[in-house]
Design an enzyme around this catalytic site. Structure first.
Site, PDB file in Angstrom:
ATOM      1  N   GLU A  61       0.879  -1.162   0.000  1.00 11.90           N
ATOM      2  CA  GLU A  61       0.000   0.000   0.000  1.00 11.90           C
ATOM      3  C   GLU A  61       0.917   1.211   0.000  1.00 11.90           C
ATOM      4  O   GLU A  61       1.784   1.305   0.861  1.00 11.90           O
ATOM      5  CB  GLU A  61      -0.797   0.042   1.310  1.00 11.90           C
ATOM      6  CG  GLU A  61      -2.140  -0.607   1.269  1.00 11.90           C
ATOM      7  CD  GLU A  61      -2.789  -0.506   2.651  1.00 11.90           C
ATOM      8  OE1 GLU A  61      -3.282   0.580   2.989  1.00 11.90           O
ATOM      9  OE2 GLU A  61      -2.775  -1.508   3.379  1.00 11.90           O
ATOM     10  N   ARG A 296       5.949 -13.254   9.516  1.00 11.84           N
ATOM     11  CA  ARG A 296       6.636 -12.008   9.225  1.00 11.84           C
ATOM     12  C   ARG A 296       7.985 -11.938   9.926  1.00 11.84           C
ATOM     13  O   ARG A 296       8.247 -12.667  10.869  1.00 11.84           O
ATOM     14  CB  ARG A 296       5.773 -10.786   9.550  1.00 11.84           C
ATOM     15  CG  ARG A 296       5.222 -10.718  10.945  1.00 11.84           C
ATOM     16  CD  ARG A 296       4.465  -9.390  11.161  1.00 11.84           C
ATOM     17  NE  ARG A 296       3.490  -9.102  10.122  1.00 11.84           N
ATOM     18  CZ  ARG A 296       3.391  -7.932   9.484  1.00 11.84           C
ATOM     19  NH1 ARG A 296       4.185  -6.943   9.761  1.00 11.84           N
ATOM     20  NH2 ARG A 296       2.463  -7.738   8.587  1.00 11.84           N
ATOM     21  N   LYS A 306       4.471   0.259  11.087  1.00 12.96           N
ATOM     22  CA  LYS A 306       4.375   1.530  10.374  1.00 12.96           C
ATOM     23  C   LYS A 306       4.033   2.652  11.340  1.00 12.96           C
ATOM     24  O   LYS A 306       4.591   3.738  11.270  1.00 12.96           O
ATOM     25  CB  LYS A 306       3.289   1.398   9.308  1.00 12.96           C
ATOM     26  CG  LYS A 306       3.697   1.941   7.962  1.00 12.96           C
ATOM     27  CD  LYS A 306       2.636   1.650   6.911  1.00 12.96           C
ATOM     28  CE  LYS A 306       3.074   0.603   5.907  1.00 12.96           C
ATOM     29  NZ  LYS A 306       2.060   0.238   4.947  1.00 12.96           N
TER      30      LYS A 306
HETATM   31  P1  ATP Z   1       0.046  -1.899   7.138  1.00 19.67           P
HETATM   32  O1  ATP Z   1      -0.788  -3.130   6.994  1.00 19.67           O
HETATM   33  O2  ATP Z   1       0.139  -1.352   8.536  1.00 19.67           O
HETATM   34  O3  ATP Z   1      -0.233  -0.880   6.101  1.00 19.67           O
HETATM   35  P2  ATP Z   1       2.173  -3.465   6.051  1.00 19.67           P
HETATM   36  O4  ATP Z   1       3.573  -3.480   6.556  1.00 19.67           O
HETATM   37  O5  ATP Z   1       1.381  -4.703   6.054  1.00 19.67           O
HETATM   38  O6  ATP Z   1       1.547  -2.331   6.888  1.00 19.67           O
HETATM   39  P3  ATP Z   1       1.844  -3.357   3.196  1.00 19.67           P
HETATM   40  O7  ATP Z   1       2.150  -2.233   2.290  1.00 19.67           O
HETATM   41  O8  ATP Z   1       0.477  -3.902   3.199  1.00 19.67           O
HETATM   42  O9  ATP Z   1       2.211  -2.818   4.621  1.00 19.67           O
HETATM   43  O10 ATP Z   1       2.894  -4.529   2.985  1.00 19.67           O
HETATM   44  C1  ATP Z   1       3.245  -5.045   1.724  1.00 19.67           C
HETATM   45  C2  ATP Z   1       3.673  -6.455   1.863  1.00 19.67           C
HETATM   46  O11 ATP Z   1       4.764  -6.595   2.775  1.00 19.67           O
HETATM   47  C3  ATP Z   1       2.556  -7.339   2.386  1.00 19.67           C
HETATM   48  O12 ATP Z   1       2.460  -8.477   1.558  1.00 19.67           O
HETATM   49  C4  ATP Z   1       2.990  -7.690   3.774  1.00 19.67           C
HETATM   50  O13 ATP Z   1       2.533  -8.954   4.148  1.00 19.67           O
HETATM   51  C5  ATP Z   1       4.513  -7.653   3.672  1.00 19.67           C
HETATM   52  N1  ATP Z   1       5.120  -7.377   4.976  1.00 19.67           N
HETATM   53  C6  ATP Z   1       4.883  -6.324   5.785  1.00 19.67           C
HETATM   54  N2  ATP Z   1       5.578  -6.425   6.936  1.00 19.67           N
HETATM   55  C7  ATP Z   1       6.287  -7.571   6.865  1.00 19.67           C
HETATM   56  C8  ATP Z   1       7.193  -8.250   7.750  1.00 19.67           C
HETATM   57  N3  ATP Z   1       7.528  -7.745   8.951  1.00 19.67           N
HETATM   58  N4  ATP Z   1       7.738  -9.424   7.330  1.00 19.67           N
HETATM   59  C9  ATP Z   1       7.435  -9.917   6.129  1.00 19.67           C
HETATM   60  N5  ATP Z   1       6.587  -9.342   5.265  1.00 19.67           N
HETATM   61  C10 ATP Z   1       6.003  -8.183   5.609  1.00 19.67           C
HETATM   62 MG    MG Z   2      -0.844  -4.324   5.003  1.00 23.23          MG
END
Ligand code: ATP
Ligand code: MG
Length: 599
Positions: A61, A296, A306
């Site tokens: 996102e 993760r 975030k």
């Molecule tokens: P939010 O949901 O708070 O916006 P997010 O870190 O999930 O934050 P996204 O932009 O949705 O943000 O993440 C993009 C991709 O990165 C998703 O597929 C998510 O699963 C993956 N991702 C995010 N954080 C981690 C992590 N700590 N380890 C592995 N993959 C991650």
């Molecule tokens: Mg997300």
């Protein structure tokens, strides 16, 4: 540069690679067609077979900067595509009108490229924006309504919440659940036309209000939101829910393996339900994408949420998103961490379904290992004290030679000027030596690395007793690389730069941003009512700026050139603050070995 010493990043087996290999062996995706761009079943069916053996995607996102956790997902998805003859898409999941920003889009593109990943292959550029699929998503929603799989609910948000039930209690059907298809279509059209206020109606999938999995209790799929979207402007006033949009995005893009983190596991039944209904309706091509969850990345001494990262920046606990202490990818790049180091680290951490907290030392070790191999050596004196060689002629300058890389003789050597006055590290002289100290103290001999053996004769001190210069005499027959070099055996070995030739530069040394492994977490012995704040665990001494004396050629370092400064670690010329001919350096990581202690 390829070399036999390069740390191996051999792909190890993991459960996702196993799934992919089994699918490839079974030819599960071999019959998919690909229109050369995202599309519905009809678009793809008219096109040739997909040349990509599999398709994965990284779907951020664009509402923040990427962090180390995202790097795991990026390297996993792009890595699978590369390893198995597939493609990986970079997809901006920009279906939420409120939060997106071009600044984030740009920084995500930069970060993915910096990690060495590419969405371009064989003339295909797989960079997509989910907001370009809104018309298809509306079509999908209407197909669900027509097949009796979705309805417009007009309950208030509170009523809906109450009627959802709980983990132990089934939900209650909405009084609007049995609206006719015609009425639902009419209402949904009017929702799109802007006849209603936000929240007045909502489109829901019609599944089962008694389902044990709450995500299947008629989840919302489209909501009214009178908001301007950064890409589509005011064209739409209804927006899809993430859980509805995401599976459709995957299917339109021909994704075979949709890899996400574990918190989406409970959403998988809805993911499958939705795609099945849409494939039945002929809108989406089979075989459908498969969602696969992994755990993760969590790291000690780091926060990867975030919300917390935003707080660090907004409240100015750090100097911005690209502060070298931030666990963001812009921060990592500025800090001097290596993209190959990320790759090695992620490969070692592996891919599993178990949540775990990885020790930051493992991350640093991977960085060291990669940089030890890749980075040329240079000399830097971080805590300079003058060394005066009293028996060396004033005004004389001679060349000494140092190898650029001990593991790579083919990289040659460079010339370093030697003269009567040098800078050495303050810690390399002790007027009264401690036990085992082997470097300079009155009466002791040590080698000036790549130069001569010197014998220390004493020091000058200021009024406060602080050492301001060390004195010595050199042994002319002992120059490194000459036949007499070994004629005098010494145990101490120290680095130096010629005072008249040194490049004086600003250097930033970093420590961990947090003092404790789990910032903000409760600790043993905490009173039950105590709530900790991760900000209280900030390390007040995480950044130190010093003025150092560097070997002259470092003046020509280009932004983002990285070196090992002997004994001190790996340093990069800062990409923002360096001026032409005046680089400043950031320390990425110290050396693992205990040079300082041993000498
Ligand atoms: P939010 O949901 O708070 O916006 P997010 O870190 O999930 O934050 P996204 O932009 O949705 O943000 O993440 C993009 C991709 O990165 C998703 O597929 C998510 O699963 C993956 N991702 C995010 N954080 C981690 C992590 N700590 N380890 C592995 N993959 C991650
Ligand atoms: Mg997300």
């Amino acid at each position: 540069m390829s070399s036999p010493n390069k740390p191996e990043v051999a792909p190890a087996a993991n459960f996702i690679r196993n799934i992919v290999e089994a699918d490839l062996a079974a030819g599960k995706h071999a019959q998919r067609h690909w229109a050369g761009q995202p599309g519905t079943a009809a678009d793809h069916a008219a096109a040739p077979l997909d040349a990509a053996k599999l398709r994965t995607r990284f779907p951020p996102e664009p509402n923040g900067y990427l962090h180390f956790g995202h790097a795991k997902s990026i390297l996993l998805n792009f890595g699978l595509a590369q390893q198995y003859g597939g493609r990986c898409h970079l997809r901006f999941d920009d279906t939420n009108p409120e939060k997106e920003d071009q600044e984030y889009v740009d920084s995500i593109i930069d970060a993915v490229k910096w990690l060495g990943c590419s969405w371009e292959k064989d003339g295909e550029s797989n960079l997509y924006y989910a907001s370009n699929y809104f018309d298809w998503m509306l079509q999908c929603a209407e197909a669900l309504i027509s097949a009796g799989h979705a309805y417009v609910d007009s309950q208030s948000a509170d009523e809906m919440r109450t009627n959802r039930g709980t983990l132990t209690q089934p939900g209650k059907n909405s009084p609007f659940r049995d609206r006719s298809v015609a009425e639902n279509i009419d209402l949904f059209k009017r929702m799109q036309a802007g006849e209603f206020a936000d929240g007045q109606h909502i489109l829901r999938a019609k599944i089962d209000m008694a389902a044990p999995n709450i995500n299947l209790r008629d989840p919302a799929i489209y909501r009214i939101r009178h908001a301007t979207h950064h890409n589509t402007g005011d064209k739409y006033c209804v927006y899809p829910m993430y859980t509805f949009a995401h599976p459709i995005e995957d299917a339109l893009e021909n994704i075979t393996h949709s890899i996400c983190t574990l918190e989406f596991e409970d959403q998988r039944p809805f993911y499958d339900w939705l795609l099945e209904r849409l494939a039945e309706a002929g809108l989406l091509q089979r075989p459908l994408p498969q969602q696969i969850e992994f755990s993760r990345l969590n790291l000690t001494y780091v926060v990867l949420s975030k919300r917390k990262l935003i707080q660090l920046v907004d409240e100015k606990h750090v100097d911005g998103w690209d502060d070298p202490r931030m666990p963001t990818l812009v921060g990592a790049r500025r800090r001097g961490y290596s993209a190959d180091g990320f790759r090695l680290f992620m490969e070692r951490v592996g891919v599993t379904k178990n949540d775990s907290l990885i020790d930051y030392v493992l991350f640093e070790d991977a960085m060291r290992e990669v940089m030890n191999e890749s980075d040329q050596r240079r000399i830097a004196v971080l805590d300079p004290v003058k060394l005066i060689i009293d028996n060396y002629p004033a005004g004389q300058v001679e060349e000494c030679f140092a190898p650029n890389h001990p593991l790579h003789p083919e990289l040659g050597q460079r010339s370093i000027p030697f003269s009567r006055e040098l800078w050495i590290e303050g810690e390399d002289f002790m007027e009264v030596p401690s036990k085992g100290f082997r470097r300079l103290f009155p009466g002791n001999m040590a080698r000036l690395r790549y130069g001569y053996v010197v014998e220390c004769t004493g020091c000058d001190k200021d009024a406060d007793g602080k050492v301001i210069a060390v004195h010595c005499n050199y042994l002319p027959e002992t120059k490194s690389g000459t036949p007499g070099a070994d004629s005098v055996k010494v145990k101490g070995n120290l680095h130096w730069v010629s005072a008249a030739h040194a490049y004086q530069a600003e250097i930033r040394l970093f420590e961990r941003l947090f003092k404790v492994p789990a910032p903000g977490a409760r600790r043993e012995g905490d009173a039950p009512e105590l709530e900790r704040d991760f900000l209280d665990d900030l390390n007040p001494e995480s950044k130190q700026t010093i003025v150092a004396q560097l070997e002259p050629c470092l003046k020509d370092a280009k932004p983002e050139e990285r070196f090992q400064f002997e004994r001190h670690g790996y340093f990069i010329a800062d990409r923002i603050d360096s001026k032409d001919g005046q680089p400043v350096f950031n320390r990425a990581v110290t050396l693992k070995d205990s040079w300082g202690k041993a000498a």
